[in-house]
Design an enzyme around this catalytic site. Structure first.
Site, PDB file in Angstrom:
ATOM      1  N   GLY A  48       0.926  -1.212  -0.055  1.00  0.00           N
ATOM      2  CA  GLY A  48       0.015   0.095   0.238  1.00  0.00           C
ATOM      3  C   GLY A  48       1.244   1.325  -0.110  1.00  0.00           C
TER       4      GLY A  48
ATOM      5  CB  CYS B  87       5.795  -3.459  -0.219  1.00  0.00           C
ATOM      6  SG  CYS B  87       6.184  -2.182   0.016  1.00  0.00           S
ATOM      7  CE1 TYR B  88       1.003   0.031   5.965  1.00  0.00           C
ATOM      8  CE2 TYR B  88      -0.265  -1.338   5.906  1.00  0.00           C
ATOM      9  CZ  TYR B  88      -0.197  -0.331   6.257  1.00  0.00           C
ATOM     10  OH  TYR B  88      -0.799  -0.047   7.127  1.00  0.00           O
TER      11      TYR B  88
ATOM     12  CG  HIS C  47       5.939  -5.366  -4.732  1.00  0.00           C
ATOM     13  ND1 HIS C  47       4.176  -5.578  -4.091  1.00  0.00           N
ATOM     14  CD2 HIS C  47       5.995  -4.288  -4.426  1.00  0.00           C
ATOM     15  CE1 HIS C  47       4.357  -3.653  -3.651  1.00  0.00           C
ATOM     16  NE2 HIS C  47       4.851  -3.252  -3.622  1.00  0.00           N
TER      17      HIS C  47
ATOM     18  CD  GLU D 292       2.353  -8.315  -5.455  1.00  0.00           C
ATOM     19  OE1 GLU D 292       3.232  -8.531  -4.906  1.00  0.00           O
ATOM     20  OE2 GLU D 292       2.213  -7.125  -5.356  1.00  0.00           O
TER      21      GLU D 292
ATOM     22  N   GLY E  91     -22.028  -6.014 -25.490  1.00  0.00           N
ATOM     23  CA  GLY E  91     -21.043  -6.739 -26.481  1.00  0.00           C
ATOM     24  C   GLY E  91     -19.581  -7.121 -26.278  1.00  0.00           C
ATOM     25  N   GLY E  92     -19.928  -6.494 -24.938  1.00  0.00           N
ATOM     26  CA  GLY E  92     -18.738  -7.122 -24.222  1.00  0.00           C
ATOM     27  C   GLY E  92     -18.154  -8.467 -23.497  1.00  0.00           C
ATOM     28  CB  VAL E  93     -15.858 -10.585 -23.109  1.00  0.00           C
ATOM     29  CG1 VAL E  93     -15.226 -10.102 -22.205  1.00  0.00           C
ATOM     30  CG2 VAL E  93     -15.543 -12.271 -22.710  1.00  0.00           C
ATOM     31  CG  ASP E  94     -17.017  -8.134 -18.515  1.00  0.00           C
ATOM     32  OD1 ASP E  94     -16.588  -9.043 -19.077  1.00  0.00           O
ATOM     33  OD2 ASP E  94     -16.800  -7.424 -17.931  1.00  0.00           O
ATOM     34  CB  SER E  95     -22.855  -7.886 -20.934  1.00  0.00           C
ATOM     35  OG  SER E  95     -23.026  -7.450 -22.095  1.00  0.00           O
TER      36      SER E  95
ATOM     37  CE  LYS F 219     -12.869  -7.018 -19.685  1.00  0.00           C
ATOM     38  NZ  LYS F 219     -14.334  -7.935 -19.263  1.00  0.00           N
TER      39      LYS F 219
END
Ligand code: XMP
Length: 507
Positions: A51, A78-79, A164, A166, A218-222, A361
């Site tokens: 953070g 880190c933090y 980090h 990650e 039109g996006g992948v999620d919906s 995603k």
């Protein structure tokens, strides 16, 4: 399951995704979560994120210190390392010798965290101003940085690192996280594809053979969530696509064609005029977003009310939407003024169904491709913001003429990327229209015309991004096509900024 205590790092989602990639389900919790909500029977280990705070800041995210005595393995990052040291009686100080970016560390003592790492010295990604000057009682320093700072410390099953693991720039970062999961003896049973069956069962139970509605963008999620619900309930599901007049060239048509093969009975509503008249004269981007959001709710609500006996509303909410819409989760939420959670009519009294609210995603993409057989054009489509082209007419009001310019330039840009096999190497690409004119030479006349700006970014999480570095030949060809084919444009600029400090969109 691994719980990640979010102390406001831009990389918190990376930690969660990495842990899942390694086969263990992970969940992000706000730093001020209660002990009982963090430590339960499902918990196998805790990661405390980084953070931007110092432990001495008045508003530093101090989580409940009891988690450090829960007996579960802990990894502070880190933090996370500094706060563990601070809470347990060590000393944290600001340093003049701050470490940012690539830094070498050397392993000084054997540790299960560094098991099977072949190098004693290797490069990691640092980003900190404070350091642990004195270890808390019983801890030992197991790695030090090239500046002699404590880069990793441990006591029993509490581990902490100053760097980090990650982020991609840390060598052996994935290995270190994997070692921590071994320390936790975490069960490696997370697999998005296997989770699909569970999602189907749970969703089936919730919608219970009833009629429902949902929005398609039109996006992948919906699109993916709509295909999923259609598979479960058939024609009782009514997806609605609202054309707000701010879409890309031929977008409504393309969405229709690609979803037709799934027999999705999509209702198309052309509300362009309504949106454009509400946006007349509006320059401020927050104002644009508010108007578009409110109008969408109004149009969608009117249409949804026409669906007799609808009892639920399906939304393609993803895990990042959930996290970013809760202010206490950290800095990431402050960058964004937009989110998709709760963006649809509340007063419709419909039960909200969000089958993917726990998923990232890339996990939804895996389900879309492997489980639902959806085409690559939908699955790997670059994201497009809800307010559409309105926020790509930069610092200026939205008019049909400006929309036309940005739409044409954007279409050429995307066509060229596809033609040159660059589309899939880029995470998101688009054109915008600047609010200024510049002199140019067309034929024999010198005249003032508009400027198009292009953006192409490479990112995994959309929280940070680098720009795509084009070959000269590609960017020249794209620029030439735009100035040749889009009447009213005589200059094309390329935005080479990174996020941070910039954002992906311009406004
Ligand atoms: P920023 O500009 O915040 O963009 O770096 C990160 C991602 O979010 C998208 N974006 C939006 N999506 N409504 C949306 O649904 C919005 O108002 C909005 N603003 C940005 C952006 O396109 C990128 O993918």
């Amino acid at each position: 399951m691994i719980r990640i205590i979010d102390c406001g790092s831009q990389y918190t989602q990376n930690i969660a995704r990495r842990v899942r990639e390694l086969g263990v389900f992970s969940e992000i919790m706000p730093f001020n979560s209660s002990l009982e909500s963090i430590v339960d029977n499902d918990l196998e280990g805790i990661i405390i994120s980084g953070g931007q705070f110092s432990v001495y800041d008045n508003n530093s995210p101090l989580y409940t210190k009891e988690i450090l005595f829960s007996g579960k393995p802990i990894l502070g990052i880190c933090y996370g390392q500094q706060s563990i040291a601070h809470i347990l009686g060590g000393k944290v100080i600001p340093t003049d010798n701050r470490e940012y970016g690539g830094t070498n560390i050397t392993i000084k003592k054997q540790s299960p965290l560094f098991k099977d790492i072949p190098d004693k010295t290797f490069q990691v990604w640092m980003s900190h101003g404070d350091i642990v000057e004195e270890l808390p009682k019983g801890f030992e320093a197991v790695a030090r940085s090239q500046n002699g700072h404590i880069a990793a410390m441990q006591k029993m099953n509490i581990y902490a690192v100053q760097f980090h693991p990650e982020v991609d720039h840390t060598n052996y970062g994935r290995k270190i996280l994997n070692n921590f999961l071994d320390i936790c003896t975490a069960v490696r049973n997370w697999d998005p594809e296997k989770n699909y069956d569970k999602i189907v069962e749970e969703t089936k139970e919730r919608i219970h053979n009833k009629v429902g509605v949902g929005g398609i963008s039109g996006g992948v999620d919906s699109s993916t969530v709509s295909v999923l619900i259609k598979n479960i309930i058939g024609d009782k599901y009514h997806p609605i696509f609202v054309d707000n007049g701010l879409l890309r060239l031929n977008e409504a048509e393309e969405v229709k064609n690609s979803l037709d093969s799934f027999q999705l009975n999509v209702k198309y509503v052309n509300a362009s005029e309504r949106f454009l008249s509400r946006l007349k004269g509006v320059v401020n981007p927050d104002e644009k977003r508010k108007i578009i959001g409110n109008e969408f709710v109004a149009v969608f609500g009117e249409e949804a009310q026409k669906i007799k006996d609808a009892t639920y509303l399906v939304q393609g909410t993803l895990y990042p939407d959930v996290i970013e819409s809760v202010p206490v989760y950290g800095v990431s939420s402050k960058i964004k003024r937009h989110h998709n959670v709760g963006g649809l009519p509340r007063d419709m009294n419909l039960e909200v169904i969000e089958p993917f609210r726990n998923m990232f995603k890339d996990e939804v993409r895996e389900i879309a491709e492997c489980k639902l057989g959806m085409p690559k054009e939908i699955v790997y489509r670059h994201p497009f913001p809800g307010p559409g082209l309105a926020i790509r007419i930069v610092s200026s009001d939205v008019t049909p003429e400006k929309l036309e310019l940005v739409r044409k330039a954007d279409a050429i840009f995307i066509q060229e990327l596809k033609k040159r096999d660059l589309y899939d190497k880029i995470s998101q690409a688009f054109a915008g229209l600047l609010n200024s004119h510049s002199v140019g030479v067309m034929g024999d006349e010198g005249r003032y015309e508009g400027m198009i700006i292009l953006r192409a970014v490479v990112t995994n999480d959309f929280m940070t991004s680098d720009c795509y570095y084009f070959e000269k030949e590609d960017i020249n060809a794209i620029s030439n096509r735009i100035t040749n084919e889009v009447k009213g444009i005589n200059r094309v600029l390329y935005d080479q900024s990174q996020k941070p400090p910039a954002t992906i969109e311009w406004e």
